[in-house]
Design a protein around this motif. Structure first.
Motif, PDB file in Angstrom:
ATOM      1  N   TRP A 164       0.835  -1.202   0.000  1.00  0.00           N
ATOM      2  CA  TRP A 164       0.000   0.000   0.000  1.00  0.00           C
ATOM      3  C   TRP A 164       0.871   1.255   0.000  1.00  0.00           C
ATOM      4  O   TRP A 164       0.553   2.238  -0.675  1.00  0.00           O
ATOM      5  N   ASN A 165       1.961   1.205   0.739  1.00  0.00           N
ATOM      6  CA  ASN A 165       2.860   2.354   0.758  1.00  0.00           C
ATOM      7  C   ASN A 165       3.449   2.591  -0.634  1.00  0.00           C
ATOM      8  O   ASN A 165       3.614   3.734  -1.056  1.00  0.00           O
ATOM      9  N   ALA A 166       3.764   1.528  -1.357  1.00  0.00           N
ATOM     10  CA  ALA A 166       4.290   1.670  -2.719  1.00  0.00           C
ATOM     11  C   ALA A 166       3.268   2.356  -3.618  1.00  0.00           C
ATOM     12  O   ALA A 166       3.610   3.288  -4.357  1.00  0.00           O
ATOM     13  N   VAL A 167       2.017   1.931  -3.532  1.00  0.00           N
ATOM     14  CA  VAL A 167       0.956   2.522  -4.357  1.00  0.00           C
ATOM     15  C   VAL A 167       0.768   4.000  -4.001  1.00  0.00           C
ATOM     16  O   VAL A 167       0.706   4.869  -4.885  1.00  0.00           O
ATOM     17  N   ILE A 168       0.690   4.293  -2.712  1.00  0.00           N
ATOM     18  CA  ILE A 168       0.476   5.675  -2.272  1.00  0.00           C
ATOM     19  C   ILE A 168       1.672   6.548  -2.629  1.00  0.00           C
ATOM     20  O   ILE A 168       1.510   7.661  -3.134  1.00  0.00           O
ATOM     21  N   SER A 169       2.873   6.055  -2.376  1.00  0.00           N
ATOM     22  CA  SER A 169       4.075   6.842  -2.691  1.00  0.00           C
ATOM     23  C   SER A 169       4.181   7.118  -4.187  1.00  0.00           C
ATOM     24  O   SER A 169       4.552   8.229  -4.589  1.00  0.00           O
ATOM     25  N   LEU A 170       3.855   6.135  -4.999  1.00  0.00           N
ATOM     26  CA  LEU A 170       3.899   6.338  -6.447  1.00  0.00           C
ATOM     27  C   LEU A 170       2.862   7.381  -6.868  1.00  0.00           C
ATOM     28  O   LEU A 170       3.147   8.264  -7.685  1.00  0.00           O
ATOM     29  N   GLY A 171       1.670   7.307  -6.291  1.00  0.00           N
ATOM     30  CA  GLY A 171       0.646   8.315  -6.583  1.00  0.00           C
ATOM     31  C   GLY A 171       1.081   9.712  -6.171  1.00  0.00           C
ATOM     32  O   GLY A 171       0.869  10.685  -6.905  1.00  0.00           O
ATOM     33  N   LEU A 172       1.707   9.813  -5.010  1.00  0.00           N
ATOM     34  CA  LEU A 172       2.203  11.115  -4.546  1.00  0.00           C
ATOM     35  C   LEU A 172       3.337  11.619  -5.438  1.00  0.00           C
ATOM     36  O   LEU A 172       3.445  12.828  -5.694  1.00  0.00           O
ATOM     37  N   ALA A 173       4.176  10.715  -5.922  1.00  0.00           N
ATOM     38  CA  ALA A 173       5.256  11.111  -6.832  1.00  0.00           C
ATOM     39  C   ALA A 173       4.675  11.653  -8.138  1.00  0.00           C
ATOM     40  O   ALA A 173       5.113  12.709  -8.628  1.00  0.00           O
ATOM     41  N   ILE A 174       3.695  10.964  -8.680  1.00  0.00           N
ATOM     42  CA  ILE A 174       3.066  11.414  -9.931  1.00  0.00           C
ATOM     43  C   ILE A 174       2.413  12.772  -9.726  1.00  0.00           C
ATOM     44  O   ILE A 174       2.570  13.684 -10.552  1.00  0.00           O
TER      45      ILE A 174
END
Length: 185
Positions: A164-174
């Motif tokens: 979940w952290n990977a998904v959220i972090s990737l979304g925040l990066a985008i």
């Protein structure tokens, strides 16, 4: 002021153009990124405190990314309200995006180690969870095994916390990269 633009008067009485939420979020991104970091750190600490889920080495590394990225976001909030705002806004927001992207990479590595796609770091090979009794024992000089990075202790909808952290972090990066390339209002 004319009858046609009376709907554009904000609460402070200033004329505010109708702007899409995406444009507003891009303009406010440093503050939103700081809030996102605070929420993610708060959630991690809540899982630790109330869920009794002790963090492993990679969990702590993921938190470090949020601490650093949150600090950069806070500095960006301050600096974008100075005379240097035009020069600093874009590079700092892109730096925030790189922080979130690095965090996504750490989280993907952690999730992959949990799913046995690759080995985790040797320092994470221990098993078990730390408790308050372990802390007391550690203060007395007893060696305590850290929780294993290779065991997902919480899974929701097929993803571990690291997933979940990977998904959220990737979304925040985008979102950071989108905010960084947009023109400021």
């Amino acid at each position: 002021m004319t009858i046609e633009n009376t709907g554009q008067v904000g609460a402070a009485g200033a004329l505010a153009p109708n702007r899409p939420a995406v444009a507003w979020a891009a303009d406010q991104w440093p503050l939103l990124a700081f809030i996102a970091c605070a929420v993610m750190l708060g959630a991690a600490h809540a899982f630790e405190t109330f869920g009794k889920l002790a963090p492993c080495l990679l969990c702590l590394k993921q938190r470090e990314v949020y601490w650093v990225t949150g600090a950069v976001a806070l500095v960006t909030v301050v600096l974008t309200r100075t005379a240097w705002a035009d020069k600093l806004r874009r590079p700092l927001i892109l730096l925030i995006g790189l922080g979130f992207l690095y965090g996504a990479g750490v989280a993907v590595y952690h999730a992959g180690a949990e799913w046995k796609w690759w080995p985790g770091p040797a320092a994470c090979a221990a098993g078990g969870a730390a408790s308050a009794d372990d802390l007391v024992a550690m203060l007395k000089g007893v060696k305590i095994a850290a929780p294993s990075c290779e065991k997902a202790v919480w899974i929701f909808l097929g993803l571990s916390m690291a997933g979940w952290n990977a998904v959220i972090s990737l979304g925040l990066a985008i979102a950071s990269f989108i905010a960084g390339v947009r023109k400021a209002a």
